[in-house]
Design a protein around this motif. Structure first.
Motif, PDB file in Angstrom:
ATOM      1  N   ALA A   1       0.849  -1.196   0.000  1.00  0.00           N
ATOM      2  CA  ALA A   1       0.000   0.000   0.000  1.00  0.00           C
ATOM      3  C   ALA A   1       0.879   1.238   0.000  1.00  0.00           C
ATOM      4  CB  ALA A   1      -0.918   0.007   1.216  1.00  0.00           C
ATOM      5  N   ALA A   2       0.627   2.157  -0.917  1.00  0.00           N
ATOM      6  CA  ALA A   2       1.324   3.434  -0.972  1.00  0.00           C
ATOM      7  C   ALA A   2       0.309   4.538  -0.667  1.00  0.00           C
ATOM      8  CB  ALA A   2       1.948   3.651  -2.351  1.00  0.00           C
ATOM      9  N   ARG A   3       0.683   5.450   0.253  1.00  0.00           N
ATOM     10  CA  ARG A   3      -0.264   6.468   0.711  1.00  0.00           C
ATOM     11  C   ARG A   3       0.274   7.868   0.462  1.00  0.00           C
ATOM     12  NH1 ARG A   3      -1.042   5.169   6.894  1.00  0.00           N
ATOM     13  NH2 ARG A   3       1.226   5.325   6.774  1.00  0.00           N
TER      14      ARG A   3
ATOM     15  N   LEU B   1      -4.937  11.920 -10.114  1.00  0.00           N
ATOM     16  CA  LEU B   1      -4.584  11.864  -8.697  1.00  0.00           C
ATOM     17  C   LEU B   1      -3.203  11.234  -8.504  1.00  0.00           C
ATOM     18  CD1 LEU B   1      -7.975  10.714  -7.122  1.00  0.00           C
ATOM     19  CD2 LEU B   1      -6.933  12.982  -6.952  1.00  0.00           C
ATOM     20  N   VAL B   2      -2.991  10.096  -9.131  1.00  0.00           N
ATOM     21  CA  VAL B   2      -1.728   9.369  -8.967  1.00  0.00           C
ATOM     22  C   VAL B   2      -0.547  10.211  -9.444  1.00  0.00           C
ATOM     23  CG1 VAL B   2      -0.423   7.352  -9.734  1.00  0.00           C
ATOM     24  CG2 VAL B   2      -2.841   7.114  -9.091  1.00  0.00           C
ATOM     25  N   ASP B   3      -0.728  10.927 -10.548  1.00  0.00           N
ATOM     26  CA  ASP B   3       0.368  11.724 -11.106  1.00  0.00           C
ATOM     27  C   ASP B   3       0.773  12.877 -10.201  1.00  0.00           C
ATOM     28  OD1 ASP B   3       0.418  10.059 -13.266  1.00  0.00           O
ATOM     29  OD2 ASP B   3      -0.653  11.416 -14.632  1.00  0.00           O
ATOM     30  N   ARG B   4      -0.089  13.270  -9.290  1.00  0.00           N
ATOM     31  CA  ARG B   4       0.236  14.360  -8.377  1.00  0.00           C
ATOM     32  C   ARG B   4       1.054  13.902  -7.174  1.00  0.00           C
ATOM     33  NH1 ARG B   4      -5.334  16.564  -6.795  1.00  0.00           N
ATOM     34  NH2 ARG B   4      -4.056  17.795  -5.361  1.00  0.00           N
ATOM     35  N   VAL B   5       1.182  12.610  -6.999  1.00  0.00           N
ATOM     36  CA  VAL B   5       1.918  12.076  -5.847  1.00  0.00           C
ATOM     37  C   VAL B   5       3.410  12.118  -6.141  1.00  0.00           C
ATOM     38  CG1 VAL B   5       2.295  10.070  -4.385  1.00  0.00           C
ATOM     39  CG2 VAL B   5      -0.011  10.597  -5.218  1.00  0.00           C
ATOM     40  N   GLU B   6       4.161  12.776  -5.284  1.00  0.00           N
ATOM     41  CA  GLU B   6       5.609  12.868  -5.483  1.00  0.00           C
ATOM     42  C   GLU B   6       6.358  11.772  -4.732  1.00  0.00           C
ATOM     43  OE1 GLU B   6       6.887  16.768  -4.444  1.00  0.00           O
ATOM     44  OE2 GLU B   6       5.724  17.763  -6.026  1.00  0.00           O
ATOM     45  N   ARG B   7       6.107  11.643  -3.445  1.00  0.00           N
ATOM     46  CA  ARG B   7       6.809  10.649  -2.635  1.00  0.00           C
ATOM     47  C   ARG B   7       5.822   9.907  -1.741  1.00  0.00           C
ATOM     48  NH1 ARG B   7      12.220  13.896  -0.497  1.00  0.00           N
ATOM     49  NH2 ARG B   7      13.155  14.307  -2.581  1.00  0.00           N
ATOM     50  N   PRO B   8       5.170   8.894  -2.283  1.00  0.00           N
ATOM     51  CA  PRO B   8       4.224   8.150  -1.452  1.00  0.00           C
ATOM     52  C   PRO B   8       4.953   7.344  -0.386  1.00  0.00           C
ATOM     53  CG  PRO B   8       4.552   7.022  -3.532  1.00  0.00           C
ATOM     54  CD  PRO B   8       5.285   8.342  -3.638  1.00  0.00           C
ATOM     55  N   GLU B   9       4.282   7.127   0.722  1.00  0.00           N
ATOM     56  CA  GLU B   9       4.824   6.248   1.764  1.00  0.00           C
ATOM     57  C   GLU B   9       4.277   4.853   1.507  1.00  0.00           C
ATOM     58  OE1 GLU B   9       3.547   5.587   6.195  1.00  0.00           O
ATOM     59  OE2 GLU B   9       4.901   7.330   6.116  1.00  0.00           O
ATOM     60  N   ALA B  10       5.163   3.905   1.208  1.00  0.00           N
ATOM     61  CA  ALA B  10       4.742   2.551   0.854  1.00  0.00           C
ATOM     62  C   ALA B  10       5.131   1.567   1.944  1.00  0.00           C
ATOM     63  CB  ALA B  10       5.364   2.133  -0.477  1.00  0.00           C
ATOM     64  N   HIS B  11       4.257   0.602   2.180  1.00  0.00           N
ATOM     65  CA  HIS B  11       4.576  -0.444   3.150  1.00  0.00           C
ATOM     66  C   HIS B  11       3.858  -1.728   2.761  1.00  0.00           C
ATOM     67  CE1 HIS B  11       0.601  -0.027   5.170  1.00  0.00           C
ATOM     68  NE2 HIS B  11       0.734   1.232   4.806  1.00  0.00           N
ATOM     69  N   PRO B  12       4.464  -2.891   3.024  1.00  0.00           N
ATOM     70  CA  PRO B  12       3.823  -4.158   2.674  1.00  0.00           C
ATOM     71  C   PRO B  12       2.618  -4.421   3.564  1.00  0.00           C
ATOM     72  CG  PRO B  12       5.825  -4.550   3.930  1.00  0.00           C
ATOM     73  CD  PRO B  12       5.797  -3.080   3.634  1.00  0.00           C
ATOM     74  N   LEU B  13       1.629  -5.091   3.004  1.00  0.00           N
ATOM     75  CA  LEU B  13       0.443  -5.450   3.767  1.00  0.00           C
ATOM     76  C   LEU B  13       0.614  -6.870   4.299  1.00  0.00           C
ATOM     77  CD1 LEU B  13      -2.372  -4.011   1.479  1.00  0.00           C
ATOM     78  CD2 LEU B  13      -1.290  -2.960   3.478  1.00  0.00           C
ATOM     79  N   VAL B  14       0.623  -6.992   5.617  1.00  0.00           N
ATOM     80  CA  VAL B  14       0.837  -8.287   6.263  1.00  0.00           C
ATOM     81  C   VAL B  14      -0.222  -8.497   7.330  1.00  0.00           C
ATOM     82  CG1 VAL B  14       3.326  -8.288   5.835  1.00  0.00           C
ATOM     83  CG2 VAL B  14       2.464  -7.296   7.940  1.00  0.00           C
ATOM     84  N   ASP B  15      -0.423  -9.755   7.674  1.00  0.00           N
ATOM     85  CA  ASP B  15      -1.274 -10.089   8.812  1.00  0.00           C
ATOM     86  C   ASP B  15      -0.697 -11.327   9.487  1.00  0.00           C
ATOM     87  OD1 ASP B  15      -1.997 -12.148   7.120  1.00  0.00           O
ATOM     88  OD2 ASP B  15      -4.144 -11.791   7.249  1.00  0.00           O
ATOM     89  N   ARG B  16      -1.444 -11.958  10.351  1.00  0.00           N
ATOM     90  CA  ARG B  16      -1.028 -13.197  11.009  1.00  0.00           C
ATOM     91  C   ARG B  16      -2.167 -14.206  10.923  1.00  0.00           C
ATOM     92  NH1 ARG B  16       3.207 -13.005  15.249  1.00  0.00           N
ATOM     93  NH2 ARG B  16       4.017 -10.887  15.486  1.00  0.00           N
ATOM     94  N   PRO B  17      -1.865 -15.486  11.125  1.00  0.00           N
ATOM     95  CA  PRO B  17      -2.935 -16.482  11.176  1.00  0.00           C
ATOM     96  C   PRO B  17      -3.859 -16.203  12.364  1.00  0.00           C
ATOM     97  CG  PRO B  17      -0.777 -17.528  10.988  1.00  0.00           C
ATOM     98  CD  PRO B  17      -0.530 -16.092  11.290  1.00  0.00           C
ATOM     99  N   PRO B  18      -5.117 -16.662  12.320  1.00  0.00           N
ATOM    100  CA  PRO B  18      -6.015 -16.484  13.463  1.00  0.00           C
ATOM    101  C   PRO B  18      -5.426 -17.116  14.726  1.00  0.00           C
ATOM    102  CG  PRO B  18      -7.226 -17.250  11.540  1.00  0.00           C
ATOM    103  CD  PRO B  18      -5.773 -17.353  11.200  1.00  0.00           C
TER     104      PRO B  18
END
Length: 364
Positions: free
Chosen positions: A165-167, A222-239
């Protein structure tokens, strides 16, 4: 320490401290960071969570929040509307805002910064990275996806979803009064207002820098206006097989990490905190809290995980069936999620009875 220790000063931990304080249960929050960051990125607070914050007397935090009228899901290539959810049908509004504003409003709790918990025992003894320790009458693990407290209850590790996810937060060039989700092959984009002049943009894909060639101009602009998005991997854990052991209990991402595809991670942590506080007068408080929460959280978590597949279907038969199913959903299809109220499951005790019951919470 004759009080509850809460590990983690995120939304769940701070809400738990506040909810316990409203019932005269003393707590202290231990946070590994030196200070809480002033996070400018956005957060969605659905009615199920907003109602709990209103009940805690925090309605004022929403004075500057946006109140989107609907949530739209659209096609990536032609911007065609697939489905629209009316967010005004609930007694409490659906809010979108800056995460830092919510954190600041929750900062009524006593927070001890720079204390990274590395382990905890089922008797309530905490060990910190600096070699010090504390002993509490009970411990609430609210230390997120990489929870150290969770290690007492279950041994597992975060798992990567395959998505990043990049924000970014952008000035609004035209008014946006809704949450918009564009679904495309192997990625999706979300936009919503966070205040009167800015919107939050989230781009989810296999990496944080794919080009959006072929996407509709509404997205590309919208996307073209983003200069430096903050990106991080999406993770979770098993139940986790259980959420408590001895004097220790988990909430939020420490108990049930969920992927962000239905924007309910913080909301479920808030529900957890409100439920746990309402169980404080029971001798079986932790077990009762888990019993009240597990089925609902399981349903929300499953739906969130399903989004990793459903949101990213390549164009074809499956995608068309998905779009048809979304379009055919009845107006109340989200009522089970957004209309939920903790108080309907377990009414709050009055002040005097809660004071008498508080020691039973401490003895868990």
């Amino acid at each position: 320490m004759d009080r509850i220790a809460i590990v983690g000063a995120g939304i769940g931990g701070l809400t738990a401290a506040l909810a316990l304080a409203r019932r005269d249960v003393r707590s202290v929050v231990f946070e590994q960071r030196a200070a809480l960051p002033d996070e400018g990125f956005g957060i969605q607070i659905a009615p199920n969570a907003a109602a709990e914050l209103h009940d805690l007397g925090l309605g004022g935090v929403f004075d500057t929040a946006a109140r989107p009228a609907c949530r739209e899901i659209r096609r990536w290539q032609d911007n065609r509307l697939i489905t629209r959810t009316d967010l005004t049908r609930y007694d409490t509004p659906y809010y979108t805002m800056r995460r830092g504003a919510l954190i600041a409003a929750l900062r009524e709790a006593a927070v001890v910064f720079g204390r990274r918990c590395v382990s905890v025992t089922d008797e309530g003894a905490l060990s910190f990275a600096d070699g010090t320790g504390e002993r509490a009458t009970a411990v609430v693990g609210a230390d997120g996806l990489h929870s150290a407290v969770r290690g007492l209850v279950v041994r597992d590790a975060p798992r990567y979803s395959g998505y990043v996810a990049a924000r970014a937060v952008l000035p609004m060039e035209s008014e946006l009064d809704r949450v918009v989700v564009w679904l495309g092959p192997h990625r999706h984009v979300v936009a919503y207002p966070v205040d009167r002049g800015h919107l939050n943009l989230v781009m989810v894909g296999r990496s944080g820098d794919e080009p959006f060639t072929g996407w509709h101009p509404a997205v590309r602009e919208l996307v073209d206006r983003v200069e430096r998005p903050e990106a991080h991997p999406l993770v979770d854990r098993p139940p986790a097989p259980r959420w408590h052991r001895g004097r220790v209990v988990l909430l939020g991402d420490a108990a049930h990490p969920m992927l962000p595809f239905i924007a309910q991670g913080a909301a479920q942590a808030i529900e957890d905190a409100a439920t746990l506080a309402r169980c404080a007068g029971r001798p079986d408080a932790f077990a009762h809290y888990e019993a009240l929460r597990r089925e609902r959280v399981g349903r929300v978590t499953d739906l969130s995980r399903a989004g990793a597949h459903v949101y990213h279907l390549p164009d074809g038969d499956q995608q068309r069936r998905r779009d048809e199913d979304m379009a055919a959903a009845p107006p109340g299809s989200h009522d089970w999620l957004y209309g939920h109220r903790v108080a309907s499951l377990l009414p709050s005790s009055n002040t005097s009875s809660t004071r008498d019951a508080t020691p039973s919470f401490r003895k868990i």
